[in-house]
Design a protein around this motif. Structure first.
Motif, PDB file in Angstrom:
ATOM      1  N   TYR A 107       0.837  -1.205   0.000  1.00 11.80           N
ATOM      2  CA  TYR A 107       0.000   0.000   0.000  1.00 11.80           C
ATOM      3  C   TYR A 107       0.878   1.264   0.000  1.00 11.80           C
ATOM      4  O   TYR A 107       0.688   2.185  -0.788  1.00 11.80           O
TER       5      TYR A 107
ATOM      6  N   MET B 237      -7.299  10.893   6.015  1.00 12.36           N
ATOM      7  CA  MET B 237      -7.389   9.437   6.161  1.00 12.36           C
ATOM      8  C   MET B 237      -6.512   8.908   7.296  1.00 12.36           C
ATOM      9  O   MET B 237      -5.916   7.834   7.188  1.00 12.36           O
TER      10      MET B 237
ATOM     11  N   TYR C 285      -9.704  16.055   1.960  1.00 12.81           N
ATOM     12  CA  TYR C 285     -10.348  15.566   0.745  1.00 12.81           C
ATOM     13  C   TYR C 285     -11.745  16.170   0.736  1.00 12.81           C
ATOM     14  O   TYR C 285     -12.488  16.018   1.716  1.00 12.81           O
TER      15      TYR C 285
ATOM     16  N   ILE D 113      -9.611   7.573  -7.007  1.00 15.16           N
ATOM     17  CA  ILE D 113      -8.325   6.984  -6.614  1.00 15.16           C
ATOM     18  C   ILE D 113      -7.596   6.402  -7.840  1.00 15.16           C
ATOM     19  O   ILE D 113      -8.221   5.818  -8.715  1.00 15.16           O
TER      20      ILE D 113
ATOM     21  N   ARG E 288      -3.767   1.317  -8.292  1.00 16.96           N
ATOM     22  CA  ARG E 288      -2.552   0.732  -7.713  1.00 16.96           C
ATOM     23  C   ARG E 288      -2.670  -0.791  -7.812  1.00 16.96           C
ATOM     24  O   ARG E 288      -3.472  -1.412  -7.118  1.00 16.96           O
TER      25      ARG E 288
ATOM     26  N   LEU F 204      -9.916   0.926  -0.785  1.00 18.01           N
ATOM     27  CA  LEU F 204      -9.813   2.371  -1.018  1.00 18.01           C
ATOM     28  C   LEU F 204     -10.698   2.813  -2.181  1.00 18.01           C
ATOM     29  O   LEU F 204     -11.201   3.930  -2.211  1.00 18.01           O
TER      30      LEU F 204
ATOM     31  N   VAL G 178     -14.198   3.072  -0.656  1.00 21.03           N
ATOM     32  CA  VAL G 178     -14.320   4.229   0.251  1.00 21.03           C
ATOM     33  C   VAL G 178     -14.290   5.516  -0.551  1.00 21.03           C
ATOM     34  O   VAL G 178     -15.147   6.393  -0.375  1.00 21.03           O
ATOM     35  N   SER G 179     -13.325   5.620  -1.472  1.00 20.40           N
ATOM     36  CA  SER G 179     -13.179   6.895  -2.167  1.00 20.40           C
ATOM     37  C   SER G 179     -14.375   7.177  -3.072  1.00 20.40           C
ATOM     38  O   SER G 179     -14.803   8.325  -3.195  1.00 20.40           O
TER      39      SER G 179
ATOM     40  N   ILE H 268     -16.966   8.832  -0.913  1.00 17.87           N
ATOM     41  CA  ILE H 268     -16.637  10.070  -0.201  1.00 17.87           C
ATOM     42  C   ILE H 268     -16.252  11.219  -1.132  1.00 17.87           C
ATOM     43  O   ILE H 268     -16.694  12.347  -0.957  1.00 17.87           O
ATOM     44  N   LEU H 269     -15.377  10.932  -2.101  1.00 17.28           N
ATOM     45  CA  LEU H 269     -14.740  12.018  -2.850  1.00 17.28           C
ATOM     46  C   LEU H 269     -15.702  12.734  -3.795  1.00 17.28           C
ATOM     47  O   LEU H 269     -16.495  12.088  -4.488  1.00 17.28           O
TER      48      LEU H 269
ATOM     49  N   HIS I 121       1.262  13.317  -5.910  1.00 19.24           N
ATOM     50  CA  HIS I 121       0.714  12.342  -4.960  1.00 19.24           C
ATOM     51  C   HIS I 121       1.655  11.123  -4.842  1.00 19.24           C
ATOM     52  O   HIS I 121       1.208   9.982  -4.783  1.00 19.24           O
TER      53      HIS I 121
ATOM     54  N   ARG J 205       1.153   8.216  -7.192  1.00 28.36           N
ATOM     55  CA  ARG J 205       0.079   7.262  -6.902  1.00 28.36           C
ATOM     56  C   ARG J 205      -1.216   7.559  -7.657  1.00 28.36           C
ATOM     57  O   ARG J 205      -2.159   6.796  -7.583  1.00 28.36           O
TER      58      ARG J 205
END
Ligand code: HOC
Length: 400
Positions: free
Chosen positions: A26, A110, A148, A180, A183, A230, A233-234, A237-238, A285, A288
């Motif tokens: 991660y 986060m 964020y 996101i 990755r 992620l 979640v993102s 939320i984002l 970032h 990433r």
């Protein structure tokens, strides 16, 4: 564990041995084929230093100011999420190190410890000798909150209020993450937080406002078709539709100065100035988000020229040794921020390892400044740097 570490690369090697694969991958990984991740680091070797001799360098000062606050070093701590994956104390230990070195730390939205507890650690550990001679400016630890921007405006407003009332001095808005980045290792590992950890700052938000169950932002859960938590979640939320107009809204909603993190072009740097931001962070970032985004050190000059001294410019991405800091500052950054080395240090006995990481960086910076003939870090400028095979050389000759 960290006793034999003499440089940040030694900590990285230790960290890989200590962390489990879920956590190591991660932190380590970048987007897609990781070209930008690697380039952030390798591009530093294009720049060489132009040392001046016989400058009387017995005393070298690292002190600088960030938005008017005096800190002991221009090397700050970037916002790194989920720090308790590296050590249970996570962001609390990071804040203690920040307090003791009178530096600047940016806490991630986060984080595993909530912003109020982190602020307390930043302020309340034993008071330290910060002795000053008469007339000398006293340094103090500085804590900024990374934000964020959420789909639900009231969530953003709550985070802004909490940061302000807890004593944070600026809000660092990440603008490079409408969603996101991909990755690969996180997808392969089905990355998720272990059960005992939480995204502490989001705990008190009322997700029913979005017609959602609280469990939708459960960082312990991965998408039903596999992949990284992620992503799940993102996506909940984002705010994917964020535009420059929203920065004006944020500025009005925040009682704190706004810093924009993720600027990579002169065009956006100018928009940042126009939007009323107090500073920008040249950042991709940590490689990433967008693969093939440029290395930050390579676009720094263009951005510094674009803002024309109107706001402060900072940089993150690939800073691993003292000379990297010198290069960034010589090219016009006021400060730099380091990310992954925070978790390398934390993984080696928490606060102890992390403290050593920053001692090493500060000591390398001081030594290299002395060997460059520079007594005060604020004196660094383009005359201290040469870019092999690039037009930076011609800019330099105009100055001399
Ligand atoms: C709300 C989700 O900065 C990273 C983090 C990304 C956080 C996504 C935000 O892993 O790079």
């Amino acid at each position: 564990m960290s006793d034999n570490c003499v440089c940040l690369a030694d900590f990285e090697e230790q960290c890989e041995k200590i962390l489990d694969k879920n956590a190591w991958d991660y932190y380590r990984s970048g987007a897609d084929s990781e070209i930008t991740l690697r380039r952030n680091r390798t591009s530093f070797s294009k720049y060489f230093l132009r040392p001046r001799m016989l400058q009387g360098v017995g005393m070298v000062s690292l002190k600088t100011t960030l938005l008017g606050h005096t800190v002991a070093s221009p090397v700050g701590m970037a916002p790194v999420g989920y720090q308790a994956l590296a050590h249970p104390d996570g962001e609390l230990a990071t804040a203690r190190v920040n307090r003791k070195r009178n530096g600047c730390m940016i806490l991630s939205t986060m984080s595993n410890h909530c912003l109020e507890d982190v602020m307390q650690e930043n302020q309340s550990c034993e008071s330290l000798p910060n002795e000053t001679s008469p007339g000398e400016v006293r340094t103090a630890p500085l804590l900024w909150f990374q934000l964020y921007v959420c789909k639900e405006p009231s969530f953003t407003e709550q985070l802004l209020e909490r940061a302000y009332y807890s004593g944070y001095k600026a809000v660092v808005v990440t603008i490079d993450t409408p969603m996101i980045g991909k990755r690969r290792d996180d997808i392969r590992n089905s990355f998720k937080l272990p059960r005992h950890l939480r995204i502490a700052n989001l705990d008190s938000l009322d997700f029913s406002k979005l017609g959602l169950d609280k469990n939708v932002v459960n960082a312990h859960k991965v998408p039903s078709d596999g992949g990284s938590s992620l992503e799940l979640v993102s996506s909940k939320i984002l705010n994917e539709d964020l535009t420059w107009d929203d920065i004006a809204w944020l500025k009005a909603a925040s009682k704190l100065p706004i810093i924009l993190k993720g600027v990579l072009t002169a065009e956006d740097a100018k928009l940042a100035v126009k939007s009323g931001a107090s500073a920008i962070i040249v950042s991709n970032h940590g490689g990433r988000q967008l693969n093939y985004a440029p290395a930050t050190i390579e676009v720094l000059s263009e951005i510094v020229s674009a803002v024309n001294g109107e706001i402060e410019v900072y940089l993150d991405g690939g800073i691993r040794e003292g000379t990297d800091v010198i290069k960034a500052l010589a090219l016009g950054a006021k400060a730099v921020f380091v990310g992954r080395p925070i978790v390398w240090g934390l993984s080696c006995e928490g606060e102890k390892g992390l403290s050593k990481v920053f001692k090493i960086l500060d000591a390398e910076l001081k030594l290299s400044l002395a060997l460059c003939g520079v007594k005060d870090v604020n004196e660094l400028n383009m005359s201290h740097i040469a870019n092999i095979g690039c037009d930076c050389d011609s800019k330099l000759s105009n100055k001399l």
